[in-house]
Design a protein around this motif. Structure first.
Motif, PDB file in Angstrom:
ATOM      1  N   ALA A   1       0.808  -1.219   0.000  1.00  0.00           N
ATOM      2  CA  ALA A   1       0.000   0.000   0.000  1.00  0.00           C
ATOM      3  C   ALA A   1       0.845   1.274   0.000  1.00  0.00           C
ATOM      4  O   ALA A   1       0.375   2.316  -0.409  1.00  0.00           O
ATOM      5  N   ASP A   2       2.101   1.180   0.459  1.00  0.00           N
ATOM      6  CA  ASP A   2       2.921   2.385   0.607  1.00  0.00           C
ATOM      7  C   ASP A   2       3.796   2.685  -0.617  1.00  0.00           C
ATOM      8  O   ASP A   2       4.637   3.564  -0.554  1.00  0.00           O
ATOM      9  N   VAL A   3       3.602   1.998  -1.714  1.00  0.00           N
ATOM     10  CA  VAL A   3       4.397   2.276  -2.903  1.00  0.00           C
ATOM     11  C   VAL A   3       3.755   3.378  -3.732  1.00  0.00           C
ATOM     12  O   VAL A   3       2.556   3.642  -3.638  1.00  0.00           O
ATOM     13  N   ARG A   4       4.586   4.026  -4.521  1.00  0.00           N
ATOM     14  CA  ARG A   4       4.123   5.073  -5.422  1.00  0.00           C
ATOM     15  C   ARG A   4       4.608   4.750  -6.823  1.00  0.00           C
ATOM     16  O   ARG A   4       5.542   4.001  -7.006  1.00  0.00           O
ATOM     17  N   ARG A   5       3.983   5.361  -7.781  1.00  0.00           N
ATOM     18  CA  ARG A   5       4.380   5.172  -9.176  1.00  0.00           C
ATOM     19  C   ARG A   5       5.186   6.387  -9.603  1.00  0.00           C
ATOM     20  O   ARG A   5       4.808   7.526  -9.355  1.00  0.00           O
ATOM     21  N   TYR A   6       6.323   6.118 -10.239  1.00  0.00           N
ATOM     22  CA  TYR A   6       7.224   7.150 -10.726  1.00  0.00           C
ATOM     23  C   TYR A   6       7.355   7.014 -12.235  1.00  0.00           C
ATOM     24  O   TYR A   6       7.339   5.912 -12.775  1.00  0.00           O
ATOM     25  N   PHE A   7       7.509   8.157 -12.898  1.00  0.00           N
ATOM     26  CA  PHE A   7       7.569   8.182 -14.350  1.00  0.00           C
ATOM     27  C   PHE A   7       8.904   8.763 -14.792  1.00  0.00           C
ATOM     28  O   PHE A   7       9.354   9.785 -14.249  1.00  0.00           O
TER      29      PHE A   7
ATOM     30  N   PHE B   1      10.143  11.383 -25.067  1.00  0.00           N
ATOM     31  CA  PHE B   1       9.446  10.142 -24.749  1.00  0.00           C
ATOM     32  C   PHE B   1       8.771  10.351 -23.406  1.00  0.00           C
ATOM     33  O   PHE B   1       9.426  10.614 -22.394  1.00  0.00           O
ATOM     34  N   HIS B   2       7.456  10.271 -23.398  1.00  0.00           N
ATOM     35  CA  HIS B   2       6.675  10.464 -22.178  1.00  0.00           C
ATOM     36  C   HIS B   2       6.306   9.086 -21.625  1.00  0.00           C
ATOM     37  O   HIS B   2       5.574   8.339 -22.262  1.00  0.00           O
ATOM     38  N   ASP B   3       6.841   8.756 -20.471  1.00  0.00           N
ATOM     39  CA  ASP B   3       6.595   7.470 -19.823  1.00  0.00           C
ATOM     40  C   ASP B   3       5.152   7.430 -19.322  1.00  0.00           C
ATOM     41  O   ASP B   3       4.801   8.104 -18.359  1.00  0.00           O
ATOM     42  N   GLU B   4       4.314   6.671 -19.988  1.00  0.00           N
ATOM     43  CA  GLU B   4       2.899   6.570 -19.615  1.00  0.00           C
ATOM     44  C   GLU B   4       2.640   5.475 -18.579  1.00  0.00           C
ATOM     45  O   GLU B   4       1.658   5.513 -17.861  1.00  0.00           O
ATOM     46  N   GLU B   5       3.533   4.496 -18.518  1.00  0.00           N
ATOM     47  CA  GLU B   5       3.337   3.335 -17.640  1.00  0.00           C
ATOM     48  C   GLU B   5       3.869   3.574 -16.231  1.00  0.00           C
ATOM     49  O   GLU B   5       3.228   3.221 -15.242  1.00  0.00           O
ATOM     50  N   GLY B   6       5.054   4.130 -16.136  1.00  0.00           N
ATOM     51  CA  GLY B   6       5.666   4.361 -14.837  1.00  0.00           C
ATOM     52  C   GLY B   6       6.208   3.094 -14.206  1.00  0.00           C
ATOM     53  O   GLY B   6       6.070   2.005 -14.753  1.00  0.00           O
ATOM     54  N   THR B   7       6.819   3.270 -13.049  1.00  0.00           N
ATOM     55  CA  THR B   7       7.434   2.173 -12.304  1.00  0.00           C
ATOM     56  C   THR B   7       7.042   2.305 -10.844  1.00  0.00           C
ATOM     57  O   THR B   7       7.165   3.391 -10.263  1.00  0.00           O
ATOM     58  N   ALA B   8       6.592   1.218 -10.241  1.00  0.00           N
ATOM     59  CA  ALA B   8       6.227   1.225  -8.824  1.00  0.00           C
ATOM     60  C   ALA B   8       7.491   1.078  -7.988  1.00  0.00           C
ATOM     61  O   ALA B   8       8.265   0.141  -8.183  1.00  0.00           O
TER      62      ALA B   8
ATOM     63  N   ASP C   1      10.900   8.033  -2.795  1.00  0.00           N
ATOM     64  CA  ASP C   1      11.601   8.960  -3.680  1.00  0.00           C
ATOM     65  C   ASP C   1      13.072   8.593  -3.844  1.00  0.00           C
ATOM     66  O   ASP C   1      13.641   8.763  -4.924  1.00  0.00           O
ATOM     67  N   GLU C   2      13.694   8.135  -2.786  1.00  0.00           N
ATOM     68  CA  GLU C   2      15.110   7.750  -2.866  1.00  0.00           C
ATOM     69  C   GLU C   2      15.303   6.608  -3.863  1.00  0.00           C
ATOM     70  O   GLU C   2      16.255   6.609  -4.641  1.00  0.00           O
ATOM     71  N   SER C   3      14.398   5.652  -3.869  1.00  0.00           N
ATOM     72  CA  SER C   3      14.467   4.558  -4.844  1.00  0.00           C
ATOM     73  C   SER C   3      14.300   5.086  -6.262  1.00  0.00           C
ATOM     74  O   SER C   3      14.957   4.607  -7.190  1.00  0.00           O
ATOM     75  N   ALA C   4      13.447   6.086  -6.437  1.00  0.00           N
ATOM     76  CA  ALA C   4      13.252   6.692  -7.754  1.00  0.00           C
ATOM     77  C   ALA C   4      14.513   7.436  -8.190  1.00  0.00           C
ATOM     78  O   ALA C   4      14.883   7.400  -9.368  1.00  0.00           O
TER      79      ALA C   4
ATOM     80  N   THR D   1      13.730  13.205 -16.862  1.00  0.00           N
ATOM     81  CA  THR D   1      12.935  13.890 -15.846  1.00  0.00           C
ATOM     82  C   THR D   1      12.095  12.850 -15.116  1.00  0.00           C
ATOM     83  O   THR D   1      11.413  12.050 -15.748  1.00  0.00           O
ATOM     84  N   VAL D   2      12.175  12.857 -13.799  1.00  0.00           N
ATOM     85  CA  VAL D   2      11.410  11.924 -12.972  1.00  0.00           C
ATOM     86  C   VAL D   2      10.267  12.681 -12.324  1.00  0.00           C
ATOM     87  O   VAL D   2      10.476  13.704 -11.667  1.00  0.00           O
ATOM     88  N   THR D   3       9.047  12.170 -12.532  1.00  0.00           N
ATOM     89  CA  THR D   3       7.879  12.755 -11.888  1.00  0.00           C
ATOM     90  C   THR D   3       7.188  11.693 -11.037  1.00  0.00           C
ATOM     91  O   THR D   3       7.343  10.493 -11.271  1.00  0.00           O
ATOM     92  N   ASP D   4       6.424  12.166 -10.067  1.00  0.00           N
ATOM     93  CA  ASP D   4       5.644  11.218  -9.268  1.00  0.00           C
ATOM     94  C   ASP D   4       4.258  11.057  -9.878  1.00  0.00           C
ATOM     95  O   ASP D   4       3.957  11.652 -10.912  1.00  0.00           O
ATOM     96  N   GLU D   5       3.428  10.291  -9.224  1.00  0.00           N
ATOM     97  CA  GLU D   5       2.098   9.995  -9.772  1.00  0.00           C
ATOM     98  C   GLU D   5       1.180  11.216  -9.815  1.00  0.00           C
ATOM     99  O   GLU D   5       0.167  11.210 -10.504  1.00  0.00           O
ATOM    100  N   ASP D   6       1.560  12.273  -9.123  1.00  0.00           N
ATOM    101  CA  ASP D   6       0.797  13.521  -9.163  1.00  0.00           C
ATOM    102  C   ASP D   6       1.318  14.477 -10.230  1.00  0.00           C
ATOM    103  O   ASP D   6       0.804  15.587 -10.375  1.00  0.00           O
ATOM    104  N   GLY D   7       2.361  14.062 -10.945  1.00  0.00           N
ATOM    105  CA  GLY D   7       2.938  14.899 -11.989  1.00  0.00           C
ATOM    106  C   GLY D   7       3.971  15.892 -11.488  1.00  0.00           C
ATOM    107  O   GLY D   7       4.432  16.749 -12.233  1.00  0.00           O
ATOM    108  N   VAL D   8       4.342  15.781 -10.226  1.00  0.00           N
ATOM    109  CA  VAL D   8       5.334  16.679  -9.641  1.00  0.00           C
ATOM    110  C   VAL D   8       6.730  16.230 -10.080  1.00  0.00           C
ATOM    111  O   VAL D   8       7.086  15.053  -9.931  1.00  0.00           O
ATOM    112  N   THR D   9       7.513  17.156 -10.622  1.00  0.00           N
ATOM    113  CA  THR D   9       8.883  16.834 -11.017  1.00  0.00           C
ATOM    114  C   THR D   9       9.745  16.708  -9.774  1.00  0.00           C
ATOM    115  O   THR D   9       9.824  17.638  -8.963  1.00  0.00           O
TER     116      THR D   9
END
Length: 92
Positions: A9-15, A24-31, A35-38, A66-74
């Protein structure tokens, strides 16, 4: 790994978006768990891109990840610049 990480439950998706002459816009992302792992994954991704396309950094005006989170924040931007010294002479 992505599937088992995503079950928590505590994972996030990063793009991981790239610009290497063409965007190239990463549409899938990585769980990933945080943030440190990203940040670490971003270094791996840029290294893999340079390994697979080493001449690309010399021919393109911009080589960026460019790495963004699931909210689109760079969160992170990695820029690679390759410059020819005047001593090398010539043009690209």
């Amino acid at each position: 790994m992505d599937a088992e990480v995503e079950q928590r439950a505590d994972v996030r998706r990063y793009f991981f978006h790239t610009q290497d002459g063409r965007p190239f816009h990463d549409e899938e992302g990585t769980a990933l768990p945080n943030d440190e792992s990203a940040r670490i994954e971003a270094a791996r991704v840029i290294g893999q891109l340079l390994n697979e396309h080493p001449s690309g950094v010399w021919h393109d005006e911009e080589f960026r990840l460019t790495v963004t989170d699931e909210d689109g924040v760079t969160l992170y931007i990695l820029d690679v610049a390759a410059l020819r010294s005047p001593a090398a002479g010539g043009t690209w």
